[in-house]
Design an enzyme around this catalytic site. Structure first.
Site, PDB file in Angstrom:
ATOM      1  N   LYS A 186       1.012  -1.229   0.135  1.00 35.37           N
ATOM      2  CA  LYS A 186       0.095  -0.184  -0.139  1.00 35.37           C
ATOM      3  C   LYS A 186       0.939   1.293  -0.034  1.00 35.37           C
ATOM      4  O   LYS A 186       2.059   1.377   0.393  1.00 35.37           O
ATOM      5  CB  LYS A 186      -0.821  -0.008   1.355  1.00 35.37           C
ATOM      6  N   ASP A 214      -6.693   4.281  -4.704  1.00 36.47           N
ATOM      7  CA  ASP A 214      -7.666   4.299  -3.454  1.00 36.47           C
ATOM      8  C   ASP A 214      -8.055   5.483  -3.432  1.00 36.47           C
ATOM      9  O   ASP A 214      -8.489   6.142  -4.399  1.00 36.47           O
ATOM     10  CB  ASP A 214      -6.613   3.927  -2.288  1.00 36.47           C
TER      11      ASP A 214
END
Ligand code: NDP
Ligand code: 2IT
Length: 450
Positions: free
Chosen positions: A127, A167
Site C-alpha cells: 500500500k 484508492d
C-alpha cells in the site's frame, strides 16, 4: 487466550504503540484466527509465522516537493509499504488524503496481504500514498504532484516487483499522470506496472466498476446462503466515490432500492431511490459535493454532518454499505442500525467498522461481509488487468465481469467453509481471516526463513 498469540500481540503492541489503526487491524486478525493457532497444524511459534506476517518486508518514506499554481513550494510525504511478496509482487493501491500516516498505510498494507490471498490470484500485499490533499487542486497541480511522487516511487516498483493502483483520492486521472511519468523515466512501456489505467492505454474494462460490483456479488452470495433475496431491499451507502458509485449501480441492477449516499460533509436521502446519473455527474465529472444532488432532486433531504458521526447510518435500511473510509461505522451507529432492523452490512471500504461495532452487529444476528473478502473485487480485477497487459490482449467487459463474479463467489465459499470448519458458523469475518491466513502460513513455511 493462546499463549503464543498473547505474546505476539504484546510484542506488536509495544513495537507499534503509536499506530492505532495498525494495531486494530492486527488485533482483529490475530484474535479471529485463534482456533487455527490452537490446532497448530504447522508449528506457528517455532517458525515465527505471526511475527513475520505482521512485520512489513520494507517501509519506504520519501519527500514529495511540488509547486502549486501560485508558485509556492509545498512538501508532502510519500509512502510505500512493501508488506509481503509471499505469493506475488507487492500489490495494492495509493491513497492521497490529508489523514494519511504510517499507521494507516501499514494497516492497509497488512489487510491487503490477506485480501489478495483470498482472490486466488498471484499477488502479494502493499500500500502507499501521501498526505497530499487533492481537494480543490487544479488538474495542473494534481499532475505536478503525481510527477514528483513518481520521480521517487519509480525506483521501487515494477511489473514483477510492486504494482500500485488507486484508492481514496487516486482514480483514473492520477493513475494516468503517474503512468506517464513512470514511462518517461524508464523509457519503456511497461503496462503492468500500474493498474486502474484508462482503457485507451492498457487498462482493463470493468476495473473501474470492479470493487463496487464485487461487493454486491459477495453480498448476493451471502444473502443467498441465508435464503434472503436482495430484490426489493433498501440499501444505504456511505461515500460517493469509486466504490460507492459502482456498488450503487449493481445494487440497483439487482433490484434493490438505494436511498442514501454521502461524502465527508454530509448525506443525501432520497426515498424515491438515488438517481445515480446525477451522482456520477456531480462526483465523476464536476468533482463537486453530494449536497448538490438537491439541485436536480429538490425533494431529497440533505443532512449535514455535525461532529464525527455519519448521519447516513441513522436512516432505516435493510442493507448498509460503508464505502468511504476506516472506522466510519462505530458502536453507536451499529446500535442505531440494529434498532432500525438492518439485515446485513457489507464493507466496501477497508476496515470501515470498528471492532466493537462488528461484534455488536454479529451478536445481534446481522450478517457482516468483511472488507478483506467483500471488497477484493477491485484488486482481483487489477490482477486481471496485469494478465491482459502480459498477454498484450484485451478481454471484453462481459468476460472480465464474469471472471469477477466467479472470484467473488469463490471468496464467499472460502469464507463460509473456513468459518464452518472451526465451528464459527455465519462469522464471515473470522472465515475470511482464517481462509487467508491458512494459505499464507503454508506459503511461508514452504519458502523457508525469509
Ligand atoms: P474515492 O476517493 O473515490 O471516494 C472516497 C469517498 O469516501 C468520497 O465520497 C469521500 O468523501 C469519502 N471519504 C473519504 N475519506 C473520508 C473521511 N475521512 N470521512 C468521511 N468520508 C470520507 O475512494 P474509493 O471509493 O476508491 O475508496 C473508498 C474506500 O474503499 C476506501 O476505504 C478504500 O480503501 C476502499 N477500497 C477501494 C478500492 C478501489 O478499487 N478503489 C478497492 C478496495 C477498497 P469526500 O469526497 O468528501 O472526501
Ligand atoms: O484496497 C484495495 O484493495 C485497493 N485500493 C485496490 C488495490 C489494487 O491494487 O487494485
Amino acid at each position: 487466550m493462546n499463549n503464543y498469540l498473547k505474546k505476539v500481540l504484546e510484542q506488536i503492541g509495544q513495537r507499534n504503540s503509536t499506530e492505532p489503526e495498525y494495531l486494530q487491524a492486527i488485533h482483529e486478525v490475530l484474535t479471529t484466527i485463534e482456533p487455527v493457532i490452537e490446532a497448530n497444524e504447522i508449528d506457528y511459534e517455532k517458525l515465527a509465522i505471526l511475527e513475520r506476517m505482521t512485520e512489513p518486508e520494507r517501509v519506504i518514506m520519501f519527500r514529495v516537493p511540488w509547486v502549486n499554481d501560485k508558485g509556492e513550494v509545498i512538501v508532502n510525504r510519500g509512502y510505500r509499504i512493501q508488506f509481503s511478496s509471499l505469493i506475488g509482487p507487492y500489490k495494492g493501491g495509493l491513497r492521497f488524503h490529508p489523514s494519511v500516516n504510517l499507521s494507516i498505510m501499514k494497516f492497509l498494507g497488512f489487510e491487503q496481504i490477506f485480501k489478495n490471498a483470498l482472490t486466488g490470484l498471484p499477488i502479494g500485499g502493499g500500500k502507499g500514498g501521501s498526505d497530499f490533499d487533492p481537494k480543490g487542486k487544479s488538474d495542473n497541480e494534481i499532475m505536478r504532484f503525481c510527477q514528483s511522487f513518481m520521480t521517487e516511487l519509480y525506483r521501487h516498483i515494477g511489473h514483477d516487483v510492486d504494482v500500485p493502483a488507486g484508492d481514496i483520492g487516486v482514480g483514473g486521472r492520477e493513475i494516468g499522470y503517474l503512468f506517464g511519468q513512470y514511462k518517461r523515466i524508464r523509457n519503456a512501456y511497461e503496462g503492468g506496472v500500474l493498474t486502474g489505467k484508462d482503457i485507451v492505454y492498457g487498462g482493463s474494462l470493468a476495473r473501474k466498476e470492479a470493487t463496487g460490483y464485487g461487493l454486491m456479488f459477495f453480498m448476493r452470495e451471502m444473502l443467498h446462503a441465508h435464503n434472503i433475496d436482495i430484490k426489493g431491499k433498501t440499501v444505504t451507502i456511505s461515500g460517493s466515490g469509486n466504490v460507492a458509485i459502482y456498488a450503487c449501480e449493481k445494487a440497483q441492477a439487482m433490484g434493490a432500492k438505494v436511498v442514501a449516499m454521502s461524502d465527508s460533509n454530509g448525506c443525501i436521502y432520497d426515498p424515491d431511490g438515488i438517481d445515480l446519473d446525477c451522482v456520477k455527474e456531480i462526483k465523476e465529472v464536476e468533482r463537486g459535493r453530494i449536497k448538490e444532488y438537491r439541485e436536480c432532486h429538490p425533494n431529497a433531504t440533505y443532512i449535514e454532518k455535525s461532529g464525527t458521526a455519519n448521519p447516513v447510518w441513522t436512516i432505516k435500511t435493510d442493507i448498509a454499505l460503508p464505502c468511504a473510509t476506516q472506522n466510519e461505522l462505530i458502536l453507536e451507529d451499529a446500535k442505531t442500525l440494529v434498532k432500525n432492523g438492518v439485515i446485513a452490512v457489507g464493507e466496501g471500504a477497508n476496515m470501515p467498522c470498528s471492532e466493537d461495532a462488528t461484534k455488536y452487529l454479529q451478536e445481534n444476528g446481522v450478517l457482516v461481509a468483511p472488507a478483506k473478502a467483500s471488497n477484493a473485487g477491485g484488486v482481483a480485477t487489477s490482477a486481471i488487468e496485469m494478465t491482459q497487459n502480459s498477454m498484450r490482449y484485451y478481454y471484453t467487459f462481459e468476460e472480465v465481469e464474469e471472471k469477477l463474479d466467479r472470484i467473488m463467489t469463490n471468496i464467499f465459499k472460502a469464507c463460509k467453509e473456513a468459518s464452518e470448519k472451526y465451528g464459527l458458523k455465519n462469522d464471515y469475518v473470522a472465515g475470511a481471516n482464517i481462509a487467508a491466513f491458512t494459505k499464507l502460513a503454508k506459503a511461508m513455511k514452504a519458502q523457508g526463513l525469509v
